[in-house]
Design an enzyme around this catalytic site. Structure first.
Site, PDB file in Angstrom:
ATOM      1  N   ASP A 159      13.976  55.667 117.629  1.00  0.00           N
ATOM      2  CA  ASP A 159      12.731  54.944 117.905  1.00  0.00           C
ATOM      3  C   ASP A 159      12.915  53.454 117.597  1.00  0.00           C
ATOM      4  O   ASP A 159      12.448  52.584 118.333  1.00  0.00           O
ATOM      5  CB  ASP A 159      11.604  55.534 117.050  1.00  0.00           C
ATOM      6  CG  ASP A 159      11.557  57.046 117.144  1.00  0.00           C
ATOM      7  OD1 ASP A 159      11.305  57.546 118.250  1.00  0.00           O
ATOM      8  OD2 ASP A 159      11.806  57.720 116.135  1.00  0.00           O
ATOM      9  N   HIS A 187       8.345  60.821 113.236  1.00  0.00           N
ATOM     10  CA  HIS A 187       9.059  60.787 114.523  1.00  0.00           C
ATOM     11  C   HIS A 187       8.269  61.670 115.493  1.00  0.00           C
ATOM     12  O   HIS A 187       8.613  62.807 115.762  1.00  0.00           O
ATOM     13  CB  HIS A 187      10.494  61.288 114.373  1.00  0.00           C
ATOM     14  CG  HIS A 187      11.143  61.510 115.711  1.00  0.00           C
ATOM     15  ND1 HIS A 187      11.500  60.485 116.548  1.00  0.00           N
ATOM     16  CD2 HIS A 187      11.460  62.645 116.386  1.00  0.00           C
ATOM     17  CE1 HIS A 187      12.001  60.969 117.666  1.00  0.00           C
ATOM     18  NE2 HIS A 187      11.981  62.290 117.591  1.00  0.00           N
TER      19      HIS A 187
HETATM   20  P1  NAX Z   1      19.895  71.674 122.125  1.00  0.00           P
HETATM   21  O1  NAX Z   1      18.926  72.759 122.398  1.00  0.00           O
HETATM   22  O2  NAX Z   1      20.810  71.217 123.200  1.00  0.00           O
HETATM   23  O3  NAX Z   1      20.826  72.103 120.888  1.00  0.00           O
HETATM   24  C1  NAX Z   1      20.304  72.617 119.711  1.00  0.00           C
HETATM   25  C2  NAX Z   1      21.348  73.508 119.105  1.00  0.00           C
HETATM   26  O4  NAX Z   1      20.882  73.916 117.811  1.00  0.00           O
HETATM   27  C3  NAX Z   1      21.622  74.785 119.910  1.00  0.00           C
HETATM   28  O5  NAX Z   1      23.011  74.940 120.130  1.00  0.00           O
HETATM   29  C4  NAX Z   1      21.063  75.890 119.018  1.00  0.00           C
HETATM   30  O6  NAX Z   1      21.754  77.108 119.139  1.00  0.00           O
HETATM   31  C5  NAX Z   1      21.272  75.255 117.641  1.00  0.00           C
HETATM   32  N1  NAX Z   1      20.515  75.875 116.558  1.00  0.00           N
HETATM   33  C6  NAX Z   1      19.275  76.434 116.590  1.00  0.00           C
HETATM   34  N2  NAX Z   1      18.963  76.967 115.402  1.00  0.00           N
HETATM   35  C7  NAX Z   1      20.007  76.735 114.595  1.00  0.00           C
HETATM   36  C8  NAX Z   1      20.296  77.053 113.245  1.00  0.00           C
HETATM   37  N3  NAX Z   1      19.420  77.737 112.498  1.00  0.00           N
HETATM   38  N4  NAX Z   1      21.475  76.667 112.722  1.00  0.00           N
HETATM   39  C9  NAX Z   1      22.377  76.008 113.469  1.00  0.00           C
HETATM   40  N5  NAX Z   1      22.167  75.678 114.762  1.00  0.00           N
HETATM   41  C10 NAX Z   1      21.000  76.032 115.305  1.00  0.00           C
HETATM   42  O7  NAX Z   1      19.030  70.473 121.515  1.00  0.00           O
HETATM   43  P2  NAX Z   1      19.412  68.935 121.382  1.00  0.00           P
HETATM   44  O8  NAX Z   1      19.009  68.227 122.610  1.00  0.00           O
HETATM   45  O9  NAX Z   1      20.801  68.814 120.914  1.00  0.00           O
HETATM   46  O10 NAX Z   1      18.368  68.485 120.246  1.00  0.00           O
HETATM   47  C11 NAX Z   1      18.459  68.951 118.941  1.00  0.00           C
HETATM   48  C12 NAX Z   1      17.235  68.582 118.149  1.00  0.00           C
HETATM   49  O11 NAX Z   1      17.100  67.164 118.015  1.00  0.00           O
HETATM   50  C13 NAX Z   1      15.912  69.058 118.741  1.00  0.00           C
HETATM   51  O12 NAX Z   1      15.104  69.600 117.702  1.00  0.00           O
HETATM   52  C14 NAX Z   1      15.273  67.765 119.227  1.00  0.00           C
HETATM   53  O13 NAX Z   1      13.874  67.863 119.308  1.00  0.00           O
HETATM   54  C15 NAX Z   1      15.744  66.802 118.186  1.00  0.00           C
HETATM   55  N6  NAX Z   1      15.667  65.369 118.484  1.00  0.00           N
HETATM   56  C16 NAX Z   1      15.325  64.537 117.475  1.00  0.00           C
HETATM   57  C17 NAX Z   1      15.330  63.161 117.618  1.00  0.00           C
HETATM   58  C18 NAX Z   1      14.976  62.262 116.479  1.00  0.00           C
HETATM   59  O14 NAX Z   1      14.917  61.062 116.714  1.00  0.00           O
HETATM   60  N7  NAX Z   1      14.721  62.741 115.283  1.00  0.00           N
HETATM   61  C19 NAX Z   1      15.656  62.532 118.922  1.00  0.00           C
HETATM   62  C20 NAX Z   1      16.413  63.422 119.831  1.00  0.00           C
HETATM   63  C21 NAX Z   1      16.027  64.884 119.808  1.00  0.00           C
HETATM   64  O15 NAX Z   1      14.925  65.071 120.655  1.00  0.00           O
END
Ligand code: NAX
Length: 333
Positions: A159, A187
């Protein structure tokens, strides 16, 4: 050569990790002389995908990458860890209520916090990215009582970078000419991107952002909503959420923890609000202006806050209080 550090990335089979792992492994985050053991944690169904990620990292032939360890077990994932980047979380599925999503994430970050407490180094730096990032970070910290609260932070750097870049484009300068924007709060779309203390270098002369932009209506209107809603705009356009820019922001965030912020500059990150911090209720992970030295962050205090900012800072705090209270109910169940 220095002793290798152990870095874990959770959600390592996901799209942000795919953009992130190469930068970490090639030395962009922890330095060009720092060997790394990369631990990749994901859930059991993703293990075959992780194998592919491991192969690709090996095929990059990177001199700093000593070892890559894929796992679905927290006791392996967090063992002796120096830095934990918690990207994985439960995504919102169709028809899922906000409360159910929070409940699922409380369970994940409770488990991971407890594993950090038990297996990681006490000096570990923990960065939470998975949403809802602030509250997930709070739950992880509460579940790891033997690790100092100050070692936990959540990502609002994306952000922050979005806000800097919007101002830079408006002024016709490169993004590095803008400093000291602030993201306050959560966020989420209630975050408050604030440029009252930001500076823009225009042809070698440093100006207050308001004087450089010369458009108060934009700064108080479209600028704020553009930054607040940028994640949704990227999803609409790309049909996928931000990944490249999120990975870049994680690198900026962790590199600043490791090496410190530049003199006279501050960045935004979600940290533990301990009371007396700009009137924000305590016991939240709230994004503040932060300076970092010797791997220790300090909140930048004493910035004057006008009524416009106050109302927005309080609104995002209120959302975080509500989120925390719901999450704490789940944590105690
Ligand atoms: P993806 O869905 O591509 O990847 C997430 C991965 O996490 C998957 O491989 C899934 O199997 C794994 N996962 C789920 N539960 C788990 C656990 N208990 N232990 C280990 N791995 C686990 O998502 P992606 O686009 O990579 O985004 C990941 C996260 O970042 C999401 O929650 C998203 O909302 C968040 N974001 C946060 C941002 C921030 O600024 N704080 C910005 C970017 C993003 O949107």
């Amino acid at each position: 050569m220095a002793k290798p550090i152990r870095v874990v990335v959770t959600g390592a089979a996901g799209q942000i990790a795919y953009s992130l792992l190469y930068s970490i492994a090639k030395g962009d985050v922890f330095g060009k002389d720092q060997p790394i053991i990369l631990v990749l944690l994901d859930i059991p169904p993703m293990l075959p995908v992780l194998d592919g990620v491991v192969m690709e990292l090996q095929d990059c032939a990177l001199p700093l990458l000593m070892e890559v360890i894929p796992t679905d077990k927290v006791e392996v994932g967090f063992k002796d860890i120096d830095a934990a980047i918690l990207v994985g979380s439960m995504p919102r599925k169709e028809g899922m209520e906000r409360k159910d999503l929070l409940k699922a994430n409380v369970a994940i970050f409770k488990t991971q916090g407890a594993a950090l407490d038990k297996f990681a180094k006490k000096t570990v730096k923990v960065v939470v990215v998975g949403n809802p990032a602030n509250t997930n970070c709070l739950i992880a910290s509460k579940s790891a009582p033997s690790i100092p609260k100050e070692n936990f932070s959540c990502l609002t750097r994306l952000d922050h970078n979005r806000a800097s870049s919007q101002v830079a484009m408006r002024c016709g300068v490169s993004a590095d000419k803008v400093k000291n924007v602030i993201i306050w709060g959560n966020h989420s779309s209630t975050q408050y991107p604030d440029v009252h203390h930001a500076k823009v270098d225009v042809n070698g002369s440093e100006k207050a952002a308001y004087d450089a932009v010369k458009d108060e209506a934009w700064l108080r209107g479209d600028f704020i909503s553009t930054v607040q809603l940028r994640g949704a705009a990227v999803i609409k356009a790309r049909k996928l959420s931000s990944a490249m820019s999120a990975a870049k922001a994680i690198c900026d965030h962790v590199r600043d923890i490791w090496f410190g912020t530049k003199e006279g500059e501050f960045i935004s990150m979600g940290v533990y609000a301990a009371g007396n911090s700009y009137g924000i209720p305590e016991d939240l992970i709230y994004s503040f202006p932060i300076e970092i030295k010797n791997k220790t962050w300090k909140m930048v205090g004493g910035l004057p806050i006008n009524d416009f900012s106050r109302a927005k800072m309080d609104a995002t705090a209120a959302e975080l209080v509500e989120e925390r209270d719901t999450a704490m109910d789940f944590l105690s169940q």
